[in-house]
Design an enzyme around this catalytic site. Sequence first.
Site, PDB file in Angstrom:
ATOM      1  N   GLU A   1      -2.516   9.028  -8.351  1.00 21.80           N
ATOM      2  CA  GLU A   1      -1.441   8.245  -8.045  1.00 21.80           C
ATOM      3  C   GLU A   1      -1.324   7.203  -8.926  1.00 21.80           C
ATOM      4  O   GLU A   1      -2.075   6.504  -9.330  1.00 21.80           O
ATOM      5  CB  GLU A   1      -1.567   7.457  -6.642  1.00 21.80           C
ATOM      6  CG  GLU A   1      -1.933   8.491  -5.192  1.00 21.80           C
ATOM      7  CD  GLU A   1      -2.389   7.770  -4.122  1.00 21.80           C
ATOM      8  OE1 GLU A   1      -2.093   8.405  -3.001  1.00 21.80           O
ATOM      9  OE2 GLU A   1      -2.948   6.614  -4.102  1.00 21.80           O
TER      10      GLU A   1
ATOM     11  N   THR B   1      -8.866  -1.965   0.762  1.00 23.11           N
ATOM     12  CA  THR B   1      -9.846  -1.793   1.456  1.00 23.11           C
ATOM     13  C   THR B   1     -10.762  -0.808   0.604  1.00 23.11           C
ATOM     14  O   THR B   1     -12.072  -1.039   0.439  1.00 23.11           O
ATOM     15  CB  THR B   1      -9.739  -1.053   2.665  1.00 23.11           C
ATOM     16  OG1 THR B   1      -8.955  -2.086   3.740  1.00 23.11           O
ATOM     17  CG2 THR B   1     -11.003  -0.617   3.559  1.00 23.11           C
TER      18      THR B   1
ATOM     19  N   ALA C   1      -5.108   8.613   4.625  1.00 22.51           N
ATOM     20  CA  ALA C   1      -6.481   7.785   4.352  1.00 22.51           C
ATOM     21  C   ALA C   1      -6.673   7.834   2.604  1.00 22.51           C
ATOM     22  O   ALA C   1      -6.504   6.917   1.863  1.00 22.51           O
ATOM     23  CB  ALA C   1      -7.880   8.390   4.815  1.00 22.51           C
ATOM     24  N   ARG C   2      -7.256   8.848   2.043  1.00 23.38           N
ATOM     25  CA  ARG C   2      -7.443   8.976   0.632  1.00 23.38           C
ATOM     26  C   ARG C   2      -7.060  10.566   0.062  1.00 23.38           C
ATOM     27  O   ARG C   2      -7.432  11.445   0.972  1.00 23.38           O
ATOM     28  CB  ARG C   2      -8.906   8.839   0.474  1.00 23.38           C
ATOM     29  CG  ARG C   2      -9.241   7.519   0.243  1.00 23.38           C
ATOM     30  CD  ARG C   2      -8.670   6.605  -0.853  1.00 23.38           C
ATOM     31  NE  ARG C   2      -8.879   5.225  -0.905  1.00 23.38           N
ATOM     32  CZ  ARG C   2      -8.411   4.320  -0.166  1.00 23.38           C
ATOM     33  NH1 ARG C   2      -7.225   4.376   0.546  1.00 23.38           N
ATOM     34  NH2 ARG C   2      -8.619   2.950  -0.152  1.00 23.38           N
TER      35      ARG C   2
ATOM     36  N   ALA D   1       2.113   3.770   3.879  1.00 26.66           N
ATOM     37  CA  ALA D   1       1.657   3.733   5.191  1.00 26.66           C
ATOM     38  C   ALA D   1       1.237   2.277   5.278  1.00 26.66           C
ATOM     39  O   ALA D   1       1.343   1.705   6.368  1.00 26.66           O
ATOM     40  CB  ALA D   1       0.616   4.644   5.533  1.00 26.66           C
TER      41      ALA D   1
ATOM     42  N   LEU E   1      -8.901   1.657  11.975  1.00 28.40           N
ATOM     43  CA  LEU E   1      -7.706   2.343  11.797  1.00 28.40           C
ATOM     44  C   LEU E   1      -7.711   3.693  12.795  1.00 28.40           C
ATOM     45  O   LEU E   1      -6.889   3.795  13.442  1.00 28.40           O
ATOM     46  CB  LEU E   1      -7.394   2.722  10.531  1.00 28.40           C
ATOM     47  CG  LEU E   1      -7.191   1.769   9.357  1.00 28.40           C
ATOM     48  CD1 LEU E   1      -7.179   2.085   8.013  1.00 28.40           C
ATOM     49  CD2 LEU E   1      -5.965   0.803   9.667  1.00 28.40           C
TER      50      LEU E   1
ATOM     51  N   HIS F   1       2.137   6.803  -0.756  1.00 33.33           N
ATOM     52  CA  HIS F   1       1.108   5.744  -0.084  1.00 33.33           C
ATOM     53  C   HIS F   1       1.621   4.666   0.263  1.00 33.33           C
ATOM     54  O   HIS F   1       1.318   3.381  -0.166  1.00 33.33           O
ATOM     55  CB  HIS F   1       0.423   5.500  -1.503  1.00 33.33           C
ATOM     56  CG  HIS F   1      -0.931   5.212  -1.151  1.00 33.33           C
ATOM     57  ND1 HIS F   1      -2.182   5.461  -1.883  1.00 33.33           N
ATOM     58  CD2 HIS F   1      -1.493   4.176  -0.438  1.00 33.33           C
ATOM     59  CE1 HIS F   1      -3.242   4.963  -1.527  1.00 33.33           C
ATOM     60  NE2 HIS F   1      -2.951   4.053  -0.534  1.00 33.33           N
TER      61      HIS F   1
END
Length: 323
Positions: free
Chosen positions: A269, A77, A239-240, A292, A161, A290
Amino acid sequence: MSAPHSIVFLDRDSVIATIRRPAFEHRWAEYPATRAGEAVARLREAGASIAITNKVPLRAADLDQLPDLKMIAVAATGTDIIDLAACRERGIVVSNIRNYAVHTLPEHTFALILALRRQIVAYRADIEAGLWQKSERFCLFGHPISDLAGSRLGLLGYGALGKSVAQIARAFGMEVIVHTRSPLADAAADGVREASFDEVLESSDIISLHLPLTPQTRELIGASQLIRMKRNALLINTARGGLVDESALADALRTGVIAGAGFDVLVQEPPPADNVLLNLRLPNFLLTPHSAWASTQAMQVLVDQLIDNVEAWVAGTPRNVVA
């Protein structure tokens, strides 16, 4: 007859799913992973007209060397890895993936919330230390447990979300308040209430972030925001990583400014070994890698949509276009 499209998937191993080949004439090349400095050479060698990337960045200087490139299909996304302005200037279409994680990410969000509110990590550590075995009672106290029912969840961001998280929260009997830049036309129908940023920050028992990372949202939560949260509040970020000042969060958790936090993302990351949150060994902080988004079902939906995006562009009806 026009030449077949050349498609290069730069980081195929970033998704674990069966990828069908597009239903048009094409050449296909894929690499398990690609370092940033390798991307141009691999795309040039294939004469790629379509690049597929999950996390391999493509910047203006890269695009200058790729005259054949006409489309970038992002297998995610977020599109912050792509220089969108440079793509617009060069007429390169960029598409992304949408609404594929509407089950997996909200479920993970609540896995973090429940583990923290029920003190799962703290009590497991007590058992491993032999404390239950030595208890004078049938049960072991020591870490306060709080129900979700009757508590307030504050959402920052209310896309697909955020809406899914709100739906689960309502099923737990939680009150849900939402702050978002766009007016909420369907708040009453969703059983949520629109609130200011200040109200979400200061009155929520749990705050969950569901925002993109932009210049406006970078470090949205820092020391000055954390100090305004309730002492018993949890901060959840699936999220971020850049939405939160990591050093400020670590300090807040060590000093009891907030009760706990659950994160699935970090600023960098994979993280360097000295990342402050990676090295935070506290029972009130949970960090997952990361993951999820990464249920088996969600990854299959992702790659199916990815090929749909490519096929739609070739057919002249591009979809999920961000540039």
